[in-house]
Design a protein around this motif. Structure first.
Motif, PDB file in Angstrom:
ATOM      1  N   ALA A 248     -53.043  45.493 -65.849  1.00 28.49           N
ATOM      2  CA  ALA A 248     -54.411  46.004 -66.113  1.00 28.49           C
ATOM      3  C   ALA A 248     -55.521  45.279 -66.181  1.00 28.49           C
ATOM      4  O   ALA A 248     -55.370  44.052 -66.595  1.00 28.49           O
ATOM      5  CB  ALA A 248     -54.239  47.048 -67.209  1.00 28.49           C
TER       6      ALA A 248
ATOM      7  N   SER B 262     -59.074  44.065 -68.022  1.00 29.31           N
ATOM      8  CA  SER B 262     -59.667  44.028 -69.088  1.00 29.31           C
ATOM      9  C   SER B 262     -60.821  45.077 -68.921  1.00 29.31           C
ATOM     10  O   SER B 262     -61.156  45.465 -67.781  1.00 29.31           O
ATOM     11  CB  SER B 262     -60.331  42.714 -69.523  1.00 29.31           C
ATOM     12  N   GLU B 263     -61.267  45.322 -70.223  1.00 26.77           N
ATOM     13  CA  GLU B 263     -62.492  46.401 -70.140  1.00 26.77           C
ATOM     14  C   GLU B 263     -63.798  45.792 -69.199  1.00 26.77           C
ATOM     15  O   GLU B 263     -64.342  46.503 -68.539  1.00 26.77           O
ATOM     16  CB  GLU B 263     -62.938  46.834 -71.300  1.00 26.77           C
TER      17      GLU B 263
ATOM     18  N   ASP C  34     -62.588  45.681 -65.303  1.00 30.50           N
ATOM     19  CA  ASP C  34     -62.509  47.099 -64.638  1.00 30.50           C
ATOM     20  C   ASP C  34     -63.699  47.553 -63.650  1.00 30.50           C
ATOM     21  O   ASP C  34     -63.327  48.296 -62.543  1.00 30.50           O
ATOM     22  CB  ASP C  34     -62.280  48.019 -66.028  1.00 30.50           C
TER      23      ASP C  34
ATOM     24  N   SER D 276     -56.487  52.872 -70.763  1.00 34.01           N
ATOM     25  CA  SER D 276     -57.306  51.857 -71.748  1.00 34.01           C
ATOM     26  C   SER D 276     -56.441  51.686 -72.874  1.00 34.01           C
ATOM     27  O   SER D 276     -56.550  50.849 -73.383  1.00 34.01           O
ATOM     28  CB  SER D 276     -58.478  52.451 -71.919  1.00 34.01           C
TER      29      SER D 276
ATOM     30  N   ARG E  31     -54.386  47.921 -73.084  1.00 37.94           N
ATOM     31  CA  ARG E  31     -55.559  46.783 -72.871  1.00 37.94           C
ATOM     32  C   ARG E  31     -55.249  46.025 -74.373  1.00 37.94           C
ATOM     33  O   ARG E  31     -56.186  45.999 -75.007  1.00 37.94           O
ATOM     34  CB  ARG E  31     -56.765  46.969 -72.931  1.00 37.94           C
ATOM     35  N   THR E  32     -54.140  45.672 -74.447  1.00 37.41           N
ATOM     36  CA  THR E  32     -53.818  44.633 -75.772  1.00 37.41           C
ATOM     37  C   THR E  32     -54.207  43.177 -75.488  1.00 37.41           C
ATOM     38  O   THR E  32     -54.268  42.831 -74.139  1.00 37.41           O
ATOM     39  CB  THR E  32     -52.351  44.780 -76.403  1.00 37.41           C
ATOM     40  N   LYS E  33     -54.146  42.547 -76.437  1.00 32.86           N
ATOM     41  CA  LYS E  33     -54.553  41.004 -76.134  1.00 32.86           C
ATOM     42  C   LYS E  33     -53.292  40.404 -75.468  1.00 32.86           C
ATOM     43  O   LYS E  33     -53.256  39.533 -74.644  1.00 32.86           O
ATOM     44  CB  LYS E  33     -54.940  40.271 -77.312  1.00 32.86           C
TER      45      LYS E  33
ATOM     46  N   MET F  47     -53.197  41.210 -71.983  1.00 31.00           N
ATOM     47  CA  MET F  47     -54.449  40.534 -71.180  1.00 31.00           C
ATOM     48  C   MET F  47     -53.964  38.933 -70.876  1.00 31.00           C
ATOM     49  O   MET F  47     -54.197  38.486 -69.845  1.00 31.00           O
ATOM     50  CB  MET F  47     -55.718  40.446 -71.901  1.00 31.00           C
TER      51      MET F  47
ATOM     52  N   TRP G  11     -61.613  38.406 -70.251  1.00 29.12           N
ATOM     53  CA  TRP G  11     -60.293  38.793 -70.402  1.00 29.12           C
ATOM     54  C   TRP G  11     -60.009  39.036 -71.691  1.00 29.12           C
ATOM     55  O   TRP G  11     -58.802  39.619 -71.999  1.00 29.12           O
ATOM     56  CB  TRP G  11     -58.963  38.166 -69.694  1.00 29.12           C
TER      57      TRP G  11
ATOM     58  N   THR H 192     -60.800  43.868 -76.387  1.00 28.65           N
ATOM     59  CA  THR H 192     -59.433  43.735 -75.951  1.00 28.65           C
ATOM     60  C   THR H 192     -58.517  42.797 -77.080  1.00 28.65           C
ATOM     61  O   THR H 192     -57.350  42.552 -76.835  1.00 28.65           O
ATOM     62  CB  THR H 192     -59.421  42.771 -74.737  1.00 28.65           C
TER      63      THR H 192
ATOM     64  N   CYS I 174     -58.161  43.624 -79.941  1.00 28.99           N
ATOM     65  CA  CYS I 174     -57.372  44.499 -80.816  1.00 28.99           C
ATOM     66  C   CYS I 174     -57.026  44.107 -82.320  1.00 28.99           C
ATOM     67  O   CYS I 174     -55.720  44.128 -82.945  1.00 28.99           O
ATOM     68  CB  CYS I 174     -56.095  44.764 -80.135  1.00 28.99           C
TER      69      CYS I 174
END
Length: 144
Positions: free
Chosen positions: A62, A64-65, A68, A99, A102-104, A107, A126, A136, A138
């Motif tokens: 995925a 990262s925010e 994206d 979404s 999206r954990t560290k 990433m 990232w 990301t 978290c």
């Protein structure tokens, strides 16, 4: 004996320069980014897409925010995106947003895969750089 450093690949080199510039211009305007930032976002999105598509790992990777918007930008240029996917992978790489993944840790894994494919990575985009990049990180970094 010394060896020359290996030049890392860049995502931007996966598309024609004219298309890259159009994508960057759109990304900057659509998402309110400085052009230099939009270039970095688009470059990282292209590298991600290439790795996802060539390894058929769209369900386990995925963006990262921050990255994206680069994928969204390319998808909104649908004729170019569709053709690129079919030329590079032989199939259309769908975007399946989630979404919540999206954990560290994810990433870090995604960055590792992109690096493993020989691409230059801007870890600040990232959330894997020493200074955390919310959201990301978290909650596991000093700024979260």
């Amino acid at each position: 004996m010394t060896t020359a450093p290996v030049k890392l690949r860049q995502g931007r080199d996966l598309v024609e320069p004219e298309l890259f510039d159009r994508l960057v211009d759109f990304c900057a305007k659509e998402y309110g980014l400085e052009r230099l930032v939009a270039e970095q976002v688009q470059d990282q999105a292209l590298a991600l897409l290439y790795v996802m598509g060539t390894t058929k790992s769209g369900d386990t990777m995925a963006p990262s925010e921050t990255v994206d918007p680069g994928w969204h930008t390319f998808m909104l240029h649908s004729p170019e995106y569709s053709q690129w996917c079919h030329e590079k992978f032989g199939y259309y790489l769908h975007h399946q947003p989630n979404s919540k993944v999206r954990t560290k840790g994810l990433m870090v894994d995604v960055v590792g895969r992109i690096k493993g494919a020989g691409f230059e990575v801007d870890e600040g985009l990232w959330g894997t750089a020493a200074n955390c990049n919310p959201p990301t990180c978290c909650g596991d970094g000093p700024c979260c």
